[in-house]
Design an enzyme around this catalytic site. Structure first.
Site, PDB file in Angstrom:
ATOM      1  N   CYS A 104      34.888  32.610  36.270  1.00 42.93           N
ATOM      2  CA  CYS A 104      36.124  33.541  35.806  1.00 42.93           C
ATOM      3  C   CYS A 104      36.991  33.130  34.820  1.00 42.93           C
ATOM      4  O   CYS A 104      37.484  33.786  33.969  1.00 42.93           O
ATOM      5  CB  CYS A 104      36.789  33.866  36.950  1.00 42.93           C
ATOM      6  SG  CYS A 104      37.553  32.358  37.993  1.00 42.93           S
ATOM      7  N   ASP A 108      32.346  34.755  40.215  1.00 48.25           N
ATOM      8  CA  ASP A 108      31.245  34.225  40.317  1.00 48.25           C
ATOM      9  C   ASP A 108      31.133  32.953  39.921  1.00 48.25           C
ATOM     10  O   ASP A 108      30.108  32.220  39.770  1.00 48.25           O
ATOM     11  CB  ASP A 108      30.174  35.018  39.756  1.00 48.25           C
ATOM     12  CG  ASP A 108      30.702  35.034  38.112  1.00 48.25           C
ATOM     13  OD1 ASP A 108      31.661  34.597  37.669  1.00 48.25           O
ATOM     14  OD2 ASP A 108      29.719  35.513  37.303  1.00 48.25           O
ATOM     15  N   HIS A 110      41.419  31.572  41.059  1.00 49.90           N
ATOM     16  CA  HIS A 110      40.813  32.708  40.291  1.00 49.90           C
ATOM     17  C   HIS A 110      41.611  33.085  38.932  1.00 49.90           C
ATOM     18  O   HIS A 110      42.963  32.796  39.051  1.00 49.90           O
ATOM     19  CB  HIS A 110      40.638  34.174  41.005  1.00 49.90           C
ATOM     20  CG  HIS A 110      40.009  35.164  40.282  1.00 49.90           C
ATOM     21  ND1 HIS A 110      38.549  34.960  40.177  1.00 49.90           N
ATOM     22  CD2 HIS A 110      40.261  36.346  39.625  1.00 49.90           C
ATOM     23  CE1 HIS A 110      38.121  36.046  39.601  1.00 49.90           C
ATOM     24  NE2 HIS A 110      39.187  36.868  39.239  1.00 49.90           N
TER      25      HIS A 110
END
Length: 226
Positions: A98, A95, A204
């Protein structure tokens, strides 16, 4: 009129004192939680990568997101490295928070504290501007305004600020082709804890554990960290 002004002053002073107390409570609880969790860490993860040389860390903002082909290759490379060293990631929500979720999980064993971690990083930026502004390729205030927003991606500058704020060595296992492992150390103090993250380059962050030790998430009391 003087009485009204006096009452307003008392009210303002009371609000200020309350705000200061809330901040102190936040920091106390965060410190206690971090100490509790760190007492469970015995350095086993560090031993697995102790033979690797860590490159000097240079704080930097995020680069371009790779195309699908390069991102897929990077993900495969990171996955293979984690298997090689007996590590596994706890998946963080994608979102935009992370990095802060992964840090919160390592610090407090609860990624839901990501707002508190972000707030502490912003405080670090505000209080020690000279340490970080040289790494930010934009007006510093604009960078802080952007980074304060929930969902704004963290970068290697925020990682350095987190290491400094929490007195932690951040151990980053990456998907970079030429750099498997990066250590981010506090600038002016010896680290008192280790935080383990994986970094799928420019895409990520996850929180790392030894394989077989990845926790099952259950709802936990959030106290009042944020």
């Amino acid at each position: 009129m003087n009485e009204s002004h006096s009452n307003a002053s008392v009210s303002s002073s009371s609000s200020l004192n309350s705000s200061v107390q809330d901040t102190e409570d936040d920091q106390t609880i965060a410190s206690i939680l971090a100490e509790e969790e760190q007492s469970k860490v015995d350095g086993r993860l560090g031993k697995r990568l102790s033979h690797l040389d860590s490159i000097p860390h240079t704080p930097r903002v995020n680069g371009e997101i790779p195309d699908v082909n390069h991102a897929t290759l990077d993900h495969e490379r990171l996955s293979e490295r984690l298997v090689t060293y007996g590590l596994a990631g706890l998946q963080m929500e994608g979102d935009g928070n992370c990095q802060f979720r992964a840090l919160a999980d390592q610090l407090f064993r609860n990624p839901d504290y990501h707002k508190h971690v972000r707030k502490q990083v912003i405080k670090q930026f505000k209080h020690f501007r000279k340490l970080y502004e040289g790494y930010v390729p934009m007006p510093y205030r604009s960078y802080l305004k952007k980074m304060k927003k929930s969902g704004e991606w963290g970068d290697h500058v925020t990682l350095q600020a987190a290491a400094d704020r929490f007195g932690a060595k951040i151990c980053l296992v990456t998907s970079f082709r030429d750099t498997c492992y990066i250590e981010i150390l506090p600038k002016d103090k010896n680290p008192t804890r280790e935080l383990w993250l994986s970094f799928w380059s420019e895409v990520h962050y996850n929180s790392l554990y030894a394989s077989g030790d990845v926790p099952t998430r259950v709802a936990r009391k959030k106290y009042w960290l944020f």
